[in-house]
Design an enzyme around this catalytic site. Structure first.
Site, PDB file in Angstrom:
ATOM      1  N   GLY B 155       0.529  -1.013  -0.454  1.00 23.31           N
ATOM      2  CA  GLY B 155       0.150   0.018  -0.436  1.00 23.31           C
ATOM      3  C   GLY B 155       0.919   1.228  -0.018  1.00 23.31           C
ATOM      4  O   GLY B 155       1.876   1.685   0.743  1.00 23.31           O
ATOM      5  N   SER B 181     -10.645  -4.890  -0.212  1.00 18.13           N
ATOM      6  CA  SER B 181     -10.365  -5.198   1.616  1.00 18.13           C
ATOM      7  C   SER B 181     -10.611  -3.750   2.123  1.00 18.13           C
ATOM      8  O   SER B 181     -10.678  -2.806   1.614  1.00 18.13           O
ATOM      9  CB  SER B 181      -8.999  -5.792   1.884  1.00 18.13           C
ATOM     10  OG  SER B 181      -7.692  -5.156   1.479  1.00 18.13           O
ATOM     11  N   ARG B 182     -11.125  -3.929   3.534  1.00 12.95           N
ATOM     12  CA  ARG B 182     -11.227  -2.858   4.438  1.00 12.95           C
ATOM     13  C   ARG B 182      -9.719  -2.915   4.938  1.00 12.95           C
ATOM     14  O   ARG B 182      -9.132  -4.150   5.198  1.00 12.95           O
ATOM     15  CB  ARG B 182     -11.963  -3.213   5.698  1.00 12.95           C
ATOM     16  CG  ARG B 182     -13.585  -3.531   5.030  1.00 12.95           C
ATOM     17  CD  ARG B 182     -13.630  -3.255   6.604  1.00 12.95           C
ATOM     18  NE  ARG B 182     -15.949  -3.087   6.514  1.00 12.95           N
ATOM     19  CZ  ARG B 182     -16.608  -2.075   5.540  1.00 12.95           C
ATOM     20  NH1 ARG B 182     -16.144  -1.623   5.624  1.00 12.95           N
ATOM     21  NH2 ARG B 182     -17.952  -2.981   5.522  1.00 12.95           N
ATOM     22  N   ALA B 183      -9.661  -1.373   5.248  1.00 12.09           N
ATOM     23  CA  ALA B 183      -7.723  -0.952   5.914  1.00 12.09           C
ATOM     24  C   ALA B 183      -7.566  -2.278   6.935  1.00 12.09           C
ATOM     25  O   ALA B 183      -8.770  -2.580   7.743  1.00 12.09           O
ATOM     26  CB  ALA B 183      -7.962  -0.177   7.091  1.00 12.09           C
ATOM     27  N   ILE B 184      -6.447  -2.233   7.435  1.00 15.51           N
ATOM     28  CA  ILE B 184      -6.007  -3.438   8.325  1.00 15.51           C
ATOM     29  C   ILE B 184      -5.255  -2.742   9.520  1.00 15.51           C
ATOM     30  O   ILE B 184      -5.042  -2.456  10.468  1.00 15.51           O
ATOM     31  CB  ILE B 184      -5.713  -4.782   8.582  1.00 15.51           C
ATOM     32  CG1 ILE B 184      -7.274  -4.888   7.402  1.00 15.51           C
ATOM     33  CG2 ILE B 184      -5.979  -5.737   9.606  1.00 15.51           C
ATOM     34  CD1 ILE B 184      -6.760  -6.456   6.657  1.00 15.51           C
ATOM     35  N   SER B 186      -3.884   0.010   7.553  1.00 15.60           N
ATOM     36  CA  SER B 186      -3.252   1.727   6.662  1.00 15.60           C
ATOM     37  C   SER B 186      -4.859   2.489   7.215  1.00 15.60           C
ATOM     38  O   SER B 186      -5.660   2.144   7.746  1.00 15.60           O
ATOM     39  CB  SER B 186      -3.449   0.786   5.359  1.00 15.60           C
ATOM     40  OG  SER B 186      -5.225   0.419   4.915  1.00 15.60           O
ATOM     41  N   ASP B 243       7.925 -10.530   5.021  1.00 14.32           N
ATOM     42  CA  ASP B 243       6.914 -10.641   3.306  1.00 14.32           C
ATOM     43  C   ASP B 243       7.532 -11.574   2.497  1.00 14.32           C
ATOM     44  O   ASP B 243       8.721 -11.227   2.474  1.00 14.32           O
ATOM     45  CB  ASP B 243       6.464  -9.168   2.760  1.00 14.32           C
ATOM     46  CG  ASP B 243       5.556  -8.883   2.960  1.00 14.32           C
ATOM     47  OD1 ASP B 243       4.590  -9.590   2.356  1.00 14.32           O
ATOM     48  OD2 ASP B 243       4.790  -7.593   3.197  1.00 14.32           O
ATOM     49  N   SER B 251      -1.055 -15.665  -1.564  1.00  9.34           N
ATOM     50  CA  SER B 251      -2.406 -14.718  -1.714  1.00  9.34           C
ATOM     51  C   SER B 251      -3.238 -14.361  -3.237  1.00  9.34           C
ATOM     52  O   SER B 251      -4.475 -13.649  -3.058  1.00  9.34           O
ATOM     53  CB  SER B 251      -1.727 -13.811  -0.844  1.00  9.34           C
ATOM     54  OG  SER B 251      -2.653 -12.056  -0.562  1.00  9.34           O
ATOM     55  N   LYS B 275       6.356  -1.440   0.169  1.00  4.30           N
ATOM     56  CA  LYS B 275       6.830  -3.131   0.090  1.00  4.30           C
ATOM     57  C   LYS B 275       8.087  -3.220  -1.304  1.00  4.30           C
ATOM     58  O   LYS B 275       9.226  -3.606  -0.386  1.00  4.30           O
ATOM     59  CB  LYS B 275       6.074  -3.625   0.380  1.00  4.30           C
ATOM     60  CG  LYS B 275       6.030  -4.965  -0.066  1.00  4.30           C
ATOM     61  CD  LYS B 275       4.670  -6.057   0.104  1.00  4.30           C
ATOM     62  CE  LYS B 275       3.631  -6.032   1.239  1.00  4.30           C
ATOM     63  NZ  LYS B 275       2.417  -6.451   0.891  1.00  4.30           N
TER      64      LYS B 275
END
Lengths: 478, 478
Positions: B155, B181-184, B186, B243, B251, B275
């Site tokens: 991200g 997805s929703r933010a986890i 971020s 990672d 994924s 990343k």
């Protein structure tokens, strides 16, 4: 804490976040569990576990501050190790310090242990890890140039040699301050067995007094603060069921060196259901143990022993205590395998401790048992620890009989352990198993293979149910 | 359960034991927490988490049975992998099935992920893991020969191209059923941003209807059951902060293939705080993604993009939505970096989807934005998803000003994210940051670098406090 409280919202804390809780001038790291509005917790309240209350030492209603846990710097070393880089002493020290401070989650612990299994710890890393584990705990000191200890790598049911070895060795004038563990996954640890004979929860002052008076003790290690990192690593290794040589060596040696030992005898049982399964593996382990130990000035003697079946007859705290008493008292029918194995280990300790010439230790150990000196010493140690007592006996005893005639071909140590635990061991001290056969015995149909001992009918039923469902605890060959 | 209850005693259950809870004809695996007699739980009672109540579907007072969790066979594969053995498809399938069934503890999950980082997954393992992850979840099917998707690896704050890309691509007649997805960790996920504009909690039937009518959707992926193993792995990888390429590829591809995609554009931002930090790493990743994807008949186009600073001006759900609206509506002052990046990605999708010749996609995408077709399509998608709405605005807006005159030399993406979260994002939809500068801008002392948006004074204070304590969120070179 409440999911909708202002701290969770503004700090962005979510379920299982690692948080730093400060209160009463102390702080601790914890895992956050969140609750919805269930009427128990107000928006500005935080509920703590019993352990957290104790560690902070604050009372209900006190003020506490919760924030994100600070970043854990040593995790950078763990990540480097995952990617194949070797770690030096400062890096390993950083990891062990954070582990002992409770900063590592299960995920972090598992990652470190997995990384040191995927690329095994080399001799330098093993020694540095050992040193780091020693440094974070207490260390005992003794007024003796020779302090002996023993350790058994990988449990064998009923292998309760320690009380006998300590009695023999201390009888011969050596110092042997033995601390042992309670059972975690086994039906009995040495501390559990010893506790049926005398108190074992000795603080350091009492432990020192006992050893100064009698030359030896058999105490529970949990009451003293030796190599606290080890207990944390062991829990995770057990859950992973991954045992690596490096971790094993660091674990054993850090405990022994912290206890102030100068000479250690290490028992390595080898067998198909034992931890070490081949003589080659045992030799390799012995060589590595000796090399790492010597860096800390610790002398070791590693012995390969038979790990194919249980030792003695009892499995469970009190039942093993009766075996120990029988050997020490020279009772008729005392289990000879337990006597001989204890004498082998004690003999090795007497030799490396300078009390017997090479090759003469075993005979001296047997003699010390035969002439009653070991028994007298054991009684004295029990008295010094707080008074000798008689192990309890179970109310419910039930045989497991041979389904057909045959020769005992195989005994499954793991299933026996499970059976003893279902019967109530180690919590129920009198519970467990009394073995009636050994490998090679010829048995007739209906003859007892073992007796299950239980303190309650419920636990007896559990054990019998398991035995009925599981066929091959003891294999009979026709 | 109570520590002293008969089940804990006879089964030998201790704190954190893995147990199997059966009730109401269903069963689940759980971690045991033990309590002393605190007046809340009787000896024959067990307390369940909200999740467990739901999964078992039983009511208070119902009967439940608790035993040791059965042995997890696939852990043998994890152990083999730790010791350096490659895993085949059946082994990886066994692991993924047990993971999704909730049988793995954090320790087990961390061990598997660490082992596949220590010895990286090879191409076969990556493909087999991808296949296993697809097999355990649902899979969407579409009545179209070309189904396009996009994904951003890693991200970048404010990088909210997805709604724009979907609108452009669907305008040109391609099918693009986008789940996000929703933010986890971020300050905003695509689903959070989109939710300020239209409902995103679409079930599969609604999602299909929207896509059939409009050719595209921007929905929350959590409401559909695609690659459920991924969510579990991602949580642990985040905790480890490890990672790996193999896990990343499995994924992404398992999600896309489960969603029924045939063509995927992958955005790989490269930058010092992104990343992926080098072009070489990005190329290697792109090659591997393409190779694995092709085994599943999935066509991919990987694009390296600039990851050195945030995209657009807003960081936070509503603030990013305003950027998206500005670009779609061709508003004066719409962020050009967001417009161009969205057009690059949409252009690539149009090319691989056969709607533009090679090299012509970018121009077609810009044209689709310029002539208002993308905006009309976006409005139609919002209507189909349940009705378009206006994003909320924050009550409290506070500038962060330049401490001295200088040129913007560096922007720390991670610290910006943290600042936006402290201000309340993503829970507080209107909260976050509005950037006032970009790299290279010349700024005078006292000019605003950014504005903090908050819904409460408390959250504003948190953010301001952090900004005051942390100097180098935006570096000014004099």
């Amino acid at each position: 804490m409440r999911t909708d409280c202002h701290v969770c919202r503004s700090e962005g804390l979510s379920a299982r976040s690692q948080v730093l809780v400060s209160g009463g001038g102390r702080e601790l790291q914890a895992t956050l569990f969140q609750v919805e509005d269930d009427g128990q917790l107000a928006l500005d309240e935080v509920g703590l576990s019993e352990t957290a209350w104790e560690m902070l030492g604050i009372a209900e209603g006190a003020e506490a501050r919760v924030t994100h846990a600070p970043a854990i710097e040593s995790l950078a070393s763990v990540r480097r190790r995952i990617y194949g880089n070797r770690l030096d002493a400062p890096a390993l020290t950083g990891i062990v310090q954070d582990v002992v401070a409770g900063r590592y989650t299960d995920v972090h612990l598992a990652a470190f242990l997995t990384a040191s299994a995927a690329l095994p710890l080399d001799e330098n890393e093993t020694a540095d890890l050992t040193g780091a584990m020693i440094a974070v705990g207490d260390r005992l000191q003794w007024d003796a140039s020779v302090v002996v200890d023993k350790h058994c790598v990988g449990g064998l049911p009923g292998n309760r040699t320690t009380p006998i070895v300590v009695a023999i060795v201390a009888s011969n004038g050596l110092v042997m301050p033995k601390t042992s563990s309670r059972a975690i996954t086994s039906p009995a640890g040495t501390a559990d067995t010893m506790e049926t004979l005398a108190p074992v929860d000795l603080d350091i002052a009492t432990l020192k007094r006992v050893v100064e008076t009698e030359g030896g003790c058999i105490a529970w290690g949990g009451a003293v603060h030796l190599s606290p990192a080890d207990d944390i690593f062991v829990r995770v290794e057990r859950e992973l069921d991954v045992d690596t040589e490096g971790q094993l060596i660091a674990s054993v040696l850090s405990k022994k060196i912290s206890a102030g030992s100068t000479h250690v005898v290490i028992d390595i049982p080898v067998g198909p259901t034992a931890k070490v399964r081949s003589e080659d593996a045992a030799s390799h382990l012995a060589t590595r143990i000796t090399a790492v130990a010597s860096r800390f000035g610790l002398a070791t003697r590693c012995l390969q022993t038979d790990g194919s079946q249980p030792i003695g007859r009892g499995i469970g705290p009190a039942l093993e205590a009766f075996d120990v008493l029988a050997v020490l008292r020279n009772s008729p029918g005392a289990p000879d395998d337990l006597r001989r194995r204890a004498a082998v280990l004690a003999g090795a300790a007497l030799e490396i401790g300078g009390k017997a010439e090479s090759g003469k230790g075993f005979a001296l150990a047997l003699e010390t048992l035969a002439d009653g000196r070991a028994w007298k010493k054991f009684e004295a140690i029990c008295e010094a620890q707080g008074g000798m007592r008689a192990p309890p006996k179970a109310i419910h005893v039930h045989p497991l009989t041979a389904p057909h005639t045959g020769r005992v071909a195989q005994i499954n140590n793991r299933k026996l352990s499970r059976l003893a635990k279902l019967a109530g061991a180690p919590t129920a001290k009198a519970a467990g198993i009394h073995m009636e056969v050994r490998l090679g015995d010829e048995i007739n149909r209906g003859q007892p293979l073992l007796h299950i001992h239980a303190e309650t009918t419920g636990e007896l039923a559990y054990a019998l149910d398991y035995a009925a469902r599981t066929g091959d605890i003891i294999d009979l060959e026709t």
